[in-house]
Scaffold this motif. Structure first.
Motif, short mmCIF file in Angstrom:
data_model
loop_
_atom_site.label_atom_id
_atom_site.label_comp_id
_atom_site.label_asym_id
_atom_site.label_seq_id
_atom_site.Cartn_x
_atom_site.Cartn_y
_atom_site.Cartn_z
N VAL A 72 0.85 -1.20 0.00
CA VAL A 72 0.00 0.00 0.00
C VAL A 72 0.88 1.25 0.00
CG1 VAL A 72 -1.76 1.28 1.27
CG2 VAL A 72 -1.89 -1.21 1.13
N ALA A 73 1.93 1.23 0.81
CA ALA A 73 2.86 2.36 0.84
C ALA A 73 3.48 2.58 -0.53
CB ALA A 73 3.94 2.12 1.89
N GLY A 74 3.87 1.49 -1.17
CA GLY A 74 4.44 1.59 -2.51
C GLY A 74 3.48 2.20 -3.52
N THR A 75 2.21 1.80 -3.43
CA THR A 75 1.19 2.35 -4.33
C THR A 75 1.02 3.84 -4.10
OG1 THR A 75 0.01 0.25 -4.41
CG2 THR A 75 -1.22 2.21 -5.05
N LEU A 76 0.90 4.25 -2.85
CA LEU A 76 0.71 5.67 -2.53
C LEU A 76 1.87 6.52 -3.03
CD1 LEU A 76 -0.72 5.38 1.09
CD2 LEU A 76 -1.96 6.08 -0.95
N VAL A 77 3.09 6.05 -2.79
CA VAL A 77 4.26 6.81 -3.21
C VAL A 77 4.40 6.78 -4.73
CG1 VAL A 77 6.79 6.87 -3.13
CG2 VAL A 77 5.48 6.51 -1.05
N GLY A 85 -0.03 16.73 5.40
CA GLY A 85 -1.11 16.91 6.35
C GLY A 85 -1.80 15.62 6.75
N LEU A 86 -1.37 14.51 6.20
CA LEU A 86 -1.96 13.22 6.54
C LEU A 86 -1.07 12.55 7.58
CD1 LEU A 86 -4.25 11.24 5.80
CD2 LEU A 86 -2.73 10.25 4.12
N VAL A 87 -1.63 12.32 8.76
CA VAL A 87 -0.88 11.66 9.83
C VAL A 87 -0.96 10.17 9.58
CG1 VAL A 87 -0.76 11.25 12.31
CG2 VAL A 87 -1.38 13.51 11.45
N VAL A 88 0.19 9.50 9.62
CA VAL A 88 0.25 8.06 9.38
C VAL A 88 0.93 7.40 10.58
CG1 VAL A 88 1.11 6.24 7.86
CG2 VAL A 88 0.42 8.43 6.89
N ARG A 89 0.34 6.35 11.07
CA ARG A 89 0.91 5.55 12.15
C ARG A 89 0.89 4.09 11.70
NH1 ARG A 89 2.52 9.77 13.30
NH2 ARG A 89 2.38 10.90 15.26
N GLY A 90 1.88 3.34 12.15
CA GLY A 90 2.03 1.96 11.71
C GLY A 90 0.93 1.02 12.15
N THR A 91 0.41 1.23 13.34
CA THR A 91 -0.60 0.33 13.88
C THR A 91 -1.81 1.12 14.38
OG1 THR A 91 0.26 0.43 16.14
CG2 THR A 91 1.18 -1.29 14.67
N LEU A 92 -2.92 0.42 14.51
CA LEU A 92 -4.11 1.04 15.05
C LEU A 92 -3.84 1.53 16.48
CD1 LEU A 92 -7.07 1.83 14.92
CD2 LEU A 92 -7.65 -0.53 15.54
N GLN A 93 -3.12 0.74 17.25
CA GLN A 93 -2.79 1.12 18.62
C GLN A 93 -2.02 2.45 18.66
OE1 GLN A 93 -0.58 -1.84 20.76
NE2 GLN A 93 -0.52 -0.65 22.65
N SER A 94 -1.05 2.62 17.78
CA SER A 94 -0.29 3.88 17.78
C SER A 94 -1.14 5.02 17.25
CB SER A 94 1.02 3.74 16.99
OG SER A 94 0.75 3.43 15.64
N GLY A 95 -2.09 4.74 16.37
CA GLY A 95 -3.03 5.76 15.91
C GLY A 95 -3.94 6.24 17.02
N ILE A 96 -4.40 5.30 17.83
CA ILE A 96 -5.26 5.66 18.98
C ILE A 96 -4.44 6.47 19.99
CG2 ILE A 96 -6.51 4.72 20.97
CD1 ILE A 96 -7.34 2.39 19.07
N ALA A 97 -3.19 6.06 20.22
CA ALA A 97 -2.34 6.82 21.15
C ALA A 97 -2.15 8.25 20.65
CB ALA A 97 -0.98 6.12 21.30
N TYR A 98 -1.95 8.41 19.34
CA TYR A 98 -1.81 9.76 18.78
C TYR A 98 -3.09 10.55 19.01
CZ TYR A 98 -1.48 13.54 15.43
OH TYR A 98 -1.47 14.77 14.86
#
Length: 103
Positions: A72-77, A85-98
């Motif tokens: 997915v990262a390869g496709t986006l790039v 302006g798009l915040v990206v976190r590796g896991t759902l857990q780290s997204g919730i922490a953010y």
């Protein structure tokens, strides 16, 4: 908002509508889009994710994109999409922490 399975253009539009409606009704400041369960992302879906983030910003909120796999990262790039302006976190857990202010 967890996304699971295949996301085509029609489903991407439904996600955008649901996302914007939910943010408006709940007056949310942050929305997490978790793509861990998405099997494949093509150019239309990748563009849809970026458009969703832009639309959310127009409502005064922010999207946190979590669970991006290497493909997915390869496709986006590879598409050269503007991800500013798009915040990206590796896991759902780290997204919730953010979102909770600890990220």
């Amino acid at each position: 908002m967890p996304l699971i399975g295949q996301v085509d253009e029609t489903r991407a539009k439904q996600v955008l509508e649901t996302l914007l409606d939910g943010i408006s009704k709940r007056r949310a400041a942050i929305a997490i889009l978790d793509v861990t369960g998405v099997s494949m992302v093509d150019s239309a879906v990748a563009n849809g994710l970026v458009q969703a983030a832009r639309a959310v910003r127009l409502l005064g909120a922010q999207v946190v994109l979590t669970g991006i796999r290497a493909e997915v990262a390869g496709t986006l790039v590879g598409l050269g999409l503007e991800l500013d302006g798009l915040v990206v976190r590796g896991t759902l857990q780290s997204g919730i922490a953010y979102a909770m202010g600890s990220g």
